[in-house]
Design a protein around this motif. Structure first.
Motif, PDB file in Angstrom:
ATOM      1  N   LEU A  43      42.591  25.889 -22.533  1.00 28.44           N
ATOM      2  CA  LEU A  43      41.843  27.055 -23.034  1.00 28.44           C
ATOM      3  C   LEU A  43      40.327  26.907 -22.879  1.00 28.44           C
ATOM      4  O   LEU A  43      39.674  27.835 -22.374  1.00 28.44           O
ATOM      5  CB  LEU A  43      42.197  27.335 -24.495  1.00 28.44           C
ATOM      6  CG  LEU A  43      43.583  27.921 -24.797  1.00 28.44           C
ATOM      7  CD1 LEU A  43      43.725  28.210 -26.287  1.00 28.44           C
ATOM      8  CD2 LEU A  43      43.845  29.178 -23.996  1.00 28.44           C
ATOM      9  N   PRO A  44      39.733  25.773 -23.288  1.00 29.66           N
ATOM     10  CA  PRO A  44      38.276  25.637 -23.116  1.00 29.66           C
ATOM     11  C   PRO A  44      37.832  25.731 -21.656  1.00 29.66           C
ATOM     12  O   PRO A  44      36.782  26.311 -21.368  1.00 29.66           O
ATOM     13  CB  PRO A  44      37.987  24.248 -23.699  1.00 29.66           C
ATOM     14  CG  PRO A  44      39.073  24.009 -24.674  1.00 29.66           C
ATOM     15  CD  PRO A  44      40.283  24.643 -24.065  1.00 29.66           C
ATOM     16  N   LEU A  45      38.626  25.180 -20.733  1.00 31.00           N
ATOM     17  CA  LEU A  45      38.244  25.222 -19.315  1.00 31.00           C
ATOM     18  C   LEU A  45      38.369  26.626 -18.742  1.00 31.00           C
ATOM     19  O   LEU A  45      37.511  27.080 -17.982  1.00 31.00           O
ATOM     20  CB  LEU A  45      39.096  24.246 -18.499  1.00 31.00           C
ATOM     21  CG  LEU A  45      38.424  22.888 -18.229  1.00 31.00           C
ATOM     22  CD1 LEU A  45      38.245  22.116 -19.527  1.00 31.00           C
ATOM     23  CD2 LEU A  45      39.209  22.068 -17.227  1.00 31.00           C
ATOM     24  N   ILE A  46      39.443  27.314 -19.125  1.00 29.27           N
ATOM     25  CA  ILE A  46      39.623  28.690 -18.658  1.00 29.27           C
ATOM     26  C   ILE A  46      38.503  29.573 -19.180  1.00 29.27           C
ATOM     27  O   ILE A  46      37.925  30.379 -18.443  1.00 29.27           O
ATOM     28  CB  ILE A  46      40.997  29.241 -19.108  1.00 29.27           C
ATOM     29  CG1 ILE A  46      42.125  28.546 -18.350  1.00 29.27           C
ATOM     30  CG2 ILE A  46      41.068  30.752 -18.889  1.00 29.27           C
ATOM     31  CD1 ILE A  46      43.504  28.965 -18.808  1.00 29.27           C
ATOM     32  N   ASN A  47      38.174  29.396 -20.464  1.00 29.60           N
ATOM     33  CA  ASN A  47      37.139  30.229 -21.070  1.00 29.60           C
ATOM     34  C   ASN A  47      35.768  29.966 -20.450  1.00 29.60           C
ATOM     35  O   ASN A  47      34.929  30.862 -20.364  1.00 29.60           O
ATOM     36  CB  ASN A  47      37.085  29.982 -22.577  1.00 29.60           C
ATOM     37  CG  ASN A  47      36.395  31.089 -23.331  1.00 29.60           C
ATOM     38  OD1 ASN A  47      36.856  32.228 -23.343  1.00 29.60           O
ATOM     39  ND2 ASN A  47      35.274  30.779 -23.950  1.00 29.60           N
ATOM     40  N   ALA A  48      35.530  28.717 -20.013  1.00 25.03           N
ATOM     41  CA  ALA A  48      34.253  28.362 -19.381  1.00 25.03           C
ATOM     42  C   ALA A  48      34.272  28.625 -17.880  1.00 25.03           C
ATOM     43  O   ALA A  48      33.278  28.353 -17.193  1.00 25.03           O
ATOM     44  CB  ALA A  48      33.937  26.892 -19.641  1.00 25.03           C
ATOM     45  N   GLU A  49      35.419  29.136 -17.385  1.00 23.61           N
ATOM     46  CA  GLU A  49      35.589  29.453 -15.963  1.00 23.61           C
ATOM     47  C   GLU A  49      35.357  28.228 -15.075  1.00 23.61           C
ATOM     48  O   GLU A  49      34.744  28.301 -14.011  1.00 23.61           O
ATOM     49  CB  GLU A  49      34.656  30.608 -15.559  1.00 23.61           C
ATOM     50  CG  GLU A  49      34.943  31.892 -16.323  1.00 23.61           C
ATOM     51  CD  GLU A  49      34.028  33.039 -15.932  1.00 23.61           C
ATOM     52  OE1 GLU A  49      32.924  32.771 -15.401  1.00 23.61           O
ATOM     53  OE2 GLU A  49      34.419  34.206 -16.140  1.00 23.61           O
ATOM     54  N   ILE A  50      35.891  27.093 -15.524  1.00 18.04           N
ATOM     55  CA  ILE A  50      35.840  25.857 -14.749  1.00 18.04           C
ATOM     56  C   ILE A  50      37.038  25.831 -13.803  1.00 18.04           C
ATOM     57  O   ILE A  50      38.176  26.036 -14.236  1.00 18.04           O
ATOM     58  CB  ILE A  50      35.891  24.621 -15.676  1.00 18.04           C
ATOM     59  CG1 ILE A  50      34.739  24.651 -16.676  1.00 18.04           C
ATOM     60  CG2 ILE A  50      35.880  23.331 -14.858  1.00 18.04           C
ATOM     61  CD1 ILE A  50      33.369  24.476 -16.092  1.00 18.04           C
ATOM     62  N   PRO A  51      36.837  25.612 -12.512  1.00 17.39           N
ATOM     63  CA  PRO A  51      37.965  25.600 -11.568  1.00 17.39           C
ATOM     64  C   PRO A  51      38.911  24.434 -11.827  1.00 17.39           C
ATOM     65  O   PRO A  51      38.500  23.379 -12.318  1.00 17.39           O
ATOM     66  CB  PRO A  51      37.268  25.449 -10.206  1.00 17.39           C
ATOM     67  CG  PRO A  51      35.934  24.868 -10.504  1.00 17.39           C
ATOM     68  CD  PRO A  51      35.541  25.396 -11.851  1.00 17.39           C
ATOM     69  N   PHE A  52      40.167  24.635 -11.497  1.00 16.96           N
ATOM     70  CA  PHE A  52      41.188  23.605 -11.699  1.00 16.96           C
ATOM     71  C   PHE A  52      41.154  22.599 -10.546  1.00 16.96           C
ATOM     72  O   PHE A  52      41.881  22.717  -9.568  1.00 16.96           O
ATOM     73  CB  PHE A  52      42.572  24.242 -11.816  1.00 16.96           C
ATOM     74  CG  PHE A  52      42.790  24.986 -13.109  1.00 16.96           C
ATOM     75  CD1 PHE A  52      41.820  25.025 -14.094  1.00 16.96           C
ATOM     76  CD2 PHE A  52      43.983  25.652 -13.332  1.00 16.96           C
ATOM     77  CE1 PHE A  52      42.022  25.708 -15.291  1.00 16.96           C
ATOM     78  CE2 PHE A  52      44.203  26.345 -14.518  1.00 16.96           C
ATOM     79  CZ  PHE A  52      43.217  26.366 -15.500  1.00 16.96           C
TER      80      PHE A  52
END
Length: 270
Positions: free
Chosen positions: A145-154
């Motif tokens: 969730l934190p990565l998705i919300n910060a728009e960090i690529p996978f």
């Protein structure tokens, strides 16, 4: 002394402690991926954990077993309701994709608690499944969730951290399962029930090896975090080694669940 004991009991029983552990893991995620502190994201997870855990712990107690609701449980219910309102508030401060994924995690939590299928128990009572569901929910809430919300690529770092986070939560639950072995329903088929306490401890030790070595392969590798992770591994190994069915409930409900909090404090202050 009695007042302090009652405060500690409420702090643990109301799930504030475990919520603080989830909050700490979100902070670790921010640190590792260099994400600026996001209040909405961090507090959404914190209050969401209080709501989710209290729902899981007390739903069957009140709804199914019809137990008398005591004073402390009433206060916990009020806290959970306030937390639910705050979850709703912070939910609308998240990105739309984060909201969608968080609903998916909520659905898994509901499946874990409520018997959706006729003549079937809830997922919490499915043999051998509990440890995987809880681990995945923690990975989803504190990392995905934190990565998705910060728009960090996978990237590869994301998948490495997912594996590490899953191992961490899995090992923490192993300690819980060892402590609860004497009281757990045999049909749950927990890891200690299936392979015994000694092999469960060995499994925990072995899992902590890749947990630490995977740190070497992330692109943002630094010796400071590697040393802190090594301290974490040693701490977890000690908790595993000294775990037995005669331990106080505070061994897991307070000390073991405090591991992510201690990890966060080490990252901040060391």
């Amino acid at each position: 002394m009695k007042v302090l004991k009652n405060i500690l009991r409420f702090y643990i029983n109301s799930s504030i402690h475990v919520a603080l552990s989830c909050f700490a893991l979100v902070q670790i995620t921010f640190h590792v991926f260099h994400i600026p502190y996001n209040e909405a994201m961090a507090l959404f997870v914190f209050f969401g954990t209080i709501v989710g855990y209290n729902f899981v712990k007390y739903d069957a107690l009140v709804r199914v077993k019809k137990k008398i609701v005591r004073k402390q449980l009433k206060i916990i219910a009020v806290l959970s309701f306030i937390s639910f309102l705050l979850v709703g508030y912070y939910f609308f401060h998240l990105k739309q994709i984060t909201q969608i994924v968080s609903v998916g995690i909520l659905a898994i939590t509901a499946l874990y608690t409520l018997p959706f299928f006729p003549n079937r128990r809830n997922a919490r009572n499915w043999a051998g499944v509990k440890i995987y569901i809880v681990s995945l929910c923690w990975v989803g809430a504190t990392l995905v969730l934190p990565l998705i919300n910060a728009e960090i690529p996978f990237t590869s770092d994301f998948f490495i951290k997912c594996i590490q986070r899953f191992i961490l939560v899995f090992v923490l639950i192993l300690v819980f399962e060892i402590i609860d072995l004497a009281n757990d329903d045999p049909h749950l088929k927990t890891v200690p029930q299936m392979i015994g306490v000694k092999k469960t401890k060995l499994l925990g030790f072995l899992l902590l090896i890749p947990f630490w070595f995977l740190e070497i392969f992330i692109s943002t590798f630094n010796y400071h975090d590697a040393v802190i992770n090594l301290v974490m591994v040693i701490m977890l190994m000690l908790f595993i080694y000294f775990a037995n069915t005669n331990r106080s409930k505070y061994y897991t409900s307070f000390w073991v669940e405090a591991v992510p909090i201690l990890w966060w404090l080490m990252v901040v202050f060391l």
